[in-house]
Design an enzyme around this catalytic site. Structure first.
Site, PDB file in Angstrom:
ATOM      1  NE  ARG A 231      -3.597  -2.244   2.695  1.00 32.93           N
ATOM      2  CZ  ARG A 231      -3.328  -3.423   3.257  1.00 32.93           C
ATOM      3  NH1 ARG A 231      -2.129  -3.634   3.805  1.00 32.93           N
ATOM      4  NH2 ARG A 231      -4.233  -4.382   3.285  1.00 32.93           N
TER       5      ARG A 231
ATOM      6  CE  LYS B 168      -6.512  -0.705   4.563  1.00 32.66           C
ATOM      7  NZ  LYS B 168      -7.735  -0.774   3.738  1.00 32.66           N
TER       8      LYS B 168
ATOM      9  CG  HIS C 202      -4.797   1.072  -4.303  1.00 34.65           C
ATOM     10  ND1 HIS C 202      -4.188   0.910  -3.078  1.00 34.65           N
ATOM     11  CD2 HIS C 202      -5.828   0.177  -4.328  1.00 34.65           C
ATOM     12  CE1 HIS C 202      -4.833  -0.022  -2.380  1.00 34.65           C
ATOM     13  NE2 HIS C 202      -5.817  -0.484  -3.132  1.00 34.65           N
TER      14      HIS C 202
ATOM     15  NE  ARG D 119      -3.059  -3.169  -1.917  1.00 35.62           N
ATOM     16  CZ  ARG D 119      -2.630  -4.004  -0.970  1.00 35.62           C
ATOM     17  NH1 ARG D 119      -1.336  -4.222  -0.828  1.00 35.62           N
ATOM     18  NH2 ARG D 119      -3.479  -4.645  -0.193  1.00 35.62           N
TER      19      ARG D 119
ATOM     20  CG  HIS E 186      -6.337  -8.556   0.552  1.00 35.31           C
ATOM     21  ND1 HIS E 186      -6.528  -8.879  -0.776  1.00 35.31           N
ATOM     22  CD2 HIS E 186      -6.146  -7.205   0.566  1.00 35.31           C
ATOM     23  CE1 HIS E 186      -6.454  -7.786  -1.514  1.00 35.31           C
ATOM     24  NE2 HIS E 186      -6.215  -6.762  -0.719  1.00 35.31           N
TER      25      HIS E 186
ATOM     26  CE1 TYR F 145      -6.087  -6.711  -7.844  1.00 33.73           C
ATOM     27  CE2 TYR F 145      -6.409  -7.779  -5.733  1.00 33.73           C
ATOM     28  CZ  TYR F 145      -6.117  -6.656  -6.481  1.00 33.73           C
ATOM     29  OH  TYR F 145      -5.866  -5.473  -5.839  1.00 33.73           O
TER      30      TYR F 145
END
Length: 294
Positions: free
Chosen positions: A145, A169, A240, A243, A266, A275
């Site tokens: 990120r 995160k 992004h 990414r 994730h 994806y």
């Protein structure tokens, strides 16, 4: 207690219970403050709100995008669920209020040729240009990120092992390999151009600005926008986007979805599954372009 105090108390609870990132908390603060202004104009506080007031708020957002409306309602749903559990309100005003249906947009990505053009855009004969090329190489090689990239510290990088240690995160830590190309650029940058940029100063940031501090997310966004234009890429390119390109190109070349999930950080595999849709669309376009009956 003011509405602002109530919002901050809620955000403190989210941070302590779930370790949400500062960017996520900032988004919640903005959405709740937006709603607070709406109810304050009607001489109400956040804890005085009833279901009818939320419906009025929905009407006031008719011109907002479905995604913005859904995000704001999600913030309200979480906020009032928390207040209800804490016994601060009698009934939850979000009860039986549905968010607008959203389609599942495919993430914007780049072809491998476009990525090569973007990587070749910085002028590597200058220290800052070499830094920018290295940042782009690392971003494409790791799928970090943008906040993880600009916040990357020297102590998080192992040049010997070719790995970066990233805290993403929710405070979740992961190890991501750099790959030979990005590792080569990073080793050469650390040996020479980085020291030239710092000019005798010390810094923890791997990619310092000309002032010696870590680059901001906004600063890198402007850089990548400039290099995309220089590379002749007409679509919108953000950090992004690289990414997304990282994940899509891995999948196109046979990588396992679970591996991509781990590399991207994730929490849920369903987030990564978008994806597979991107790769499927790519296969369709290739078939249509090259098959005689496409």
């Amino acid at each position: 207690m003011t509405d602002a105090d109530t919002i901050e108390g809620f955000l403190d609870s989210l941070w302590m219970e779930q370790g949400l990132s500062e960017n996520t908390l900032k988004a919640y603060r903005a959405d709740l403050t937006h709603f607070a202004r709406f109810v304050n104009a009607r001489r109400l506080g956040l804890l005085d709100v009833e279901r009818g007031h939320v419906l009025d708020y929905l009407v006031s957002m008719l011109e907002a995008s479905p995604r913005t409306t859904a995000r704001r309602l999600s913030a309200l749903r979480r906020f009032y669920s928390h207040q209800s559990r804490a016994g601060l309100i009698g009934s939850d005003p979000m009860d039986r209020i549905d968010a607008p249906r959203l389609g599942r947009p495919l993430p914007e990505t780049l072809t491998e040729a476009e990525v090569e053009s973007l990587l070749g855009a910085p002028d590597v004969d200058t220290a800052l240009g070499f830094r920018d090329r290295t940042m782009l190489e690392v971003l494409y090689a790791t799928g970090l990120r943008v906040s993880e990239l600009v916040g990357l510290g020297i102590s998080q990088v192992s040049l010997r092992q070719g790995l970066v240690r990233v805290t993403g995160k929710g405070g979740r830590e992961r190890l991501v390999p750099l790959g030979e190309e990005a590792l080569d650029w990073l080793e050469r940058f650390v040996r020479g151009p980085r020291a030239e940029i710092l000019n005798g100063r010390t810094a923890e940031a791997v990619f310092p600005s000309r002032l010696g501090a870590a680059m901001t997310r906004q600063g890198f966004w402007l850089l990548i926008k400039r290099y995309a234009a220089r590379a002749g890429i007409v679509r919108t390119v953000t950090p992004h986007t690289l990414r997304h390109a990282f994940a899509t190109h891995l999948l196109n070349h046979g990588a396992d979805l679970r591996v991509i999930q781990l590399l991207l950080g994730h929490r849920d595999i369903s987030t990564t599954q978008i994806y597979t849709h991107v790769a499927r669309e790519r296969l369709r376009s290739l078939h249509a372009e090259h098959h005689p009956r496409g």
